[in-house]
Design a protein around this motif. Sequence first.
Motif, short mmCIF file in Angstrom:
data_model
loop_
_atom_site.label_atom_id
_atom_site.label_comp_id
_atom_site.label_asym_id
_atom_site.label_seq_id
_atom_site.Cartn_x
_atom_site.Cartn_y
_atom_site.Cartn_z
N ARG A 272 0.84 -1.20 0.00
CA ARG A 272 0.00 0.00 0.00
C ARG A 272 0.88 1.25 0.00
O ARG A 272 1.99 1.26 0.54
CB ARG A 272 -0.95 -0.02 1.19
N LEU A 273 0.32 2.32 -0.57
CA LEU A 273 1.14 3.51 -0.85
C LEU A 273 1.72 4.14 0.41
O LEU A 273 2.93 4.40 0.46
CB LEU A 273 0.30 4.54 -1.61
N ILE A 274 0.91 4.41 1.40
CA ILE A 274 1.41 5.18 2.55
C ILE A 274 2.52 4.44 3.30
O ILE A 274 3.56 5.03 3.60
CB ILE A 274 0.26 5.62 3.46
N PRO A 275 2.37 3.13 3.60
CA PRO A 275 3.51 2.42 4.20
C PRO A 275 4.76 2.44 3.31
O PRO A 275 5.88 2.53 3.81
CB PRO A 275 2.99 0.99 4.39
N ARG A 276 4.57 2.39 1.99
CA ARG A 276 5.72 2.44 1.08
C ARG A 276 6.43 3.79 1.16
O ARG A 276 7.67 3.85 1.16
CB ARG A 276 5.27 2.18 -0.36
N VAL A 277 5.66 4.86 1.23
CA VAL A 277 6.27 6.19 1.32
C VAL A 277 7.00 6.35 2.65
O VAL A 277 8.11 6.90 2.71
CB VAL A 277 5.21 7.30 1.12
N LEU A 278 6.40 5.88 3.73
CA LEU A 278 7.06 5.94 5.04
C LEU A 278 8.35 5.13 5.04
O LEU A 278 9.36 5.57 5.60
CB LEU A 278 6.11 5.42 6.12
N ALA A 279 8.32 3.95 4.41
CA ALA A 279 9.53 3.14 4.34
C ALA A 279 10.62 3.86 3.55
O ALA A 279 11.81 3.81 3.91
CB ALA A 279 9.22 1.78 3.72
N ALA A 280 10.25 4.54 2.48
CA ALA A 280 11.23 5.28 1.68
C ALA A 280 11.83 6.43 2.49
O ALA A 280 13.03 6.71 2.39
CB ALA A 280 10.57 5.81 0.41
N ALA A 281 11.00 7.08 3.31
CA ALA A 281 11.50 8.17 4.14
C ALA A 281 12.50 7.67 5.18
O ALA A 281 13.51 8.31 5.46
CB ALA A 281 10.34 8.88 4.82
N THR A 282 12.20 6.49 5.73
CA THR A 282 13.06 5.94 6.78
C THR A 282 14.37 5.41 6.21
O THR A 282 15.45 5.63 6.79
CB THR A 282 12.32 4.79 7.51
N SER A 283 14.30 4.74 5.08
CA SER A 283 15.48 4.09 4.52
C SER A 283 16.25 4.97 3.53
O SER A 283 17.35 4.61 3.12
CB SER A 283 15.07 2.81 3.80
N ARG A 284 15.64 6.10 3.15
CA ARG A 284 16.20 6.98 2.13
C ARG A 284 16.32 6.27 0.78
O ARG A 284 17.13 6.65 -0.06
CB ARG A 284 17.56 7.53 2.55
N THR A 285 15.51 5.23 0.59
CA THR A 285 15.48 4.50 -0.67
C THR A 285 14.52 5.19 -1.62
O THR A 285 13.39 5.52 -1.24
CB THR A 285 15.02 3.05 -0.45
N PRO A 286 14.90 5.43 -2.86
CA PRO A 286 13.99 6.14 -3.78
C PRO A 286 12.67 5.41 -3.96
O PRO A 286 12.62 4.18 -4.05
CB PRO A 286 14.79 6.17 -5.09
N LEU A 287 11.60 6.18 -3.99
CA LEU A 287 10.26 5.66 -4.19
C LEU A 287 9.89 5.78 -5.66
O LEU A 287 9.93 6.88 -6.22
CB LEU A 287 9.26 6.44 -3.34
N GLY A 288 9.51 4.68 -6.28
CA GLY A 288 9.07 4.72 -7.66
C GLY A 288 7.65 5.26 -7.76
O GLY A 288 6.75 4.78 -7.07
N VAL A 289 7.45 6.25 -8.63
CA VAL A 289 6.15 6.88 -8.82
C VAL A 289 5.78 6.80 -10.29
O VAL A 289 6.60 7.11 -11.16
CB VAL A 289 6.19 8.36 -8.37
N ASN A 290 4.56 6.36 -10.56
CA ASN A 290 4.10 6.31 -11.95
C ASN A 290 3.77 7.71 -12.44
O ASN A 290 2.96 8.42 -11.83
CB ASN A 290 2.87 5.42 -12.07
N GLY A 291 4.40 8.11 -13.52
CA GLY A 291 4.11 9.43 -14.09
C GLY A 291 4.54 10.55 -13.17
O GLY A 291 5.57 10.48 -12.50
N ASP A 292 3.70 11.60 -13.12
CA ASP A 292 4.07 12.78 -12.33
C ASP A 292 3.56 12.74 -10.90
O ASP A 292 3.74 13.70 -10.14
CB ASP A 292 3.57 14.06 -13.02
N GLY A 293 2.89 11.65 -10.50
CA GLY A 293 2.42 11.53 -9.12
C GLY A 293 1.15 12.30 -8.81
O GLY A 293 0.82 12.51 -7.64
N SER A 294 0.41 12.68 -9.86
CA SER A 294 -0.78 13.51 -9.64
C SER A 294 -2.07 12.70 -9.50
O SER A 294 -3.13 13.27 -9.27
CB SER A 294 -0.94 14.53 -10.77
N ALA A 295 -2.00 11.36 -9.66
CA ALA A 295 -3.21 10.54 -9.53
C ALA A 295 -3.80 10.68 -8.14
O ALA A 295 -3.09 10.64 -7.13
CB ALA A 295 -2.88 9.08 -9.81
N VAL A 296 -5.12 10.88 -8.07
CA VAL A 296 -5.81 11.20 -6.82
C VAL A 296 -6.65 10.00 -6.36
O VAL A 296 -7.38 9.40 -7.16
CB VAL A 296 -6.71 12.43 -7.00
N ARG A 297 -6.54 9.68 -5.07
CA ARG A 297 -7.31 8.60 -4.48
C ARG A 297 -7.92 9.06 -3.16
O ARG A 297 -7.56 10.10 -2.62
CB ARG A 297 -6.44 7.35 -4.25
#
Length: 296
Positions: A176-201
Amino acid sequence: MRVLVTGAGGYLGRALVAALTAAGHEPIAMVRPGVGAIPGARETRAADLLDPDGLRRAVEGVDRVCHLAGLTRARESFDEPLRYFRVNTGGTLALLEAMADAGVRGLVFSSTCAVYGSPDRQPMTEDLPAAPPHPYASSKVAAEAVVEAQANSGALGAIVLRLPNLAGGADKDPTRLIPRVLAAATSRTPLGVNGDGSAVRDYLHVDDAAAGFVAAVERLPAPGGFARYNLGSARGTSILDVVAAVERVTGQRVPLVHNPPAHEPQVLIADATRAAAELGWEPKLSDLDSIIASLR
């Protein structure tokens, strides 16, 4: 009331057991064999949706059922469509048969806003036609039809709740997106984003979703009645909004890698106006900063 919660060992199930207890009900947890007791449940019963004898034992002596158990991964459902229909649709049918045999006449069924597909009209209201984009959503549409037909026969009163993306609380799902973003913030590992990241949910805190089920349990129609409601946060959140909020709450930068755009809807937001008016429910914890803070 004694309320059986199928899928009580899952993310939403555990939150619902806690919410029912806080509201003065007696939750009975139904889990797969081997899962173990669920904290806060009055009793834990082991059963499988595809085991009729286990289901009959599970529904004994309960007043209402909240049916959350099932398979939920949309991408996986393309590879295993028969399994998804067997569990989500066939399992719901088996549960309804067990409830009928036991004289249990109230059901709240957990469905998904994915059943709408990608409609042009946003936010999505309950009067939109179903246009399921994958076998997972199709299996839920079929299960909803079975529930509605059983309610129309006079055998039970039922409410279907269609849910958007759940988040917050004890969510540790790395897909899921939010745990993935938190993991990227903690590990400083780049987060892959499809396109420009403007898709809204639409992201709904799991405890707000659980409160919606409690409200539905307490307002179930009499046998013969049926209703369908969306739950949602009443706001749209883009991928870049999530990234900015994680950076704000954690103080950590989230490095991004922009991949080619994916073929996906630009905006998907649930309209929960009917649930607010008829169930007296509204989200209280689903602002983005609160969701992220609850996950840390």
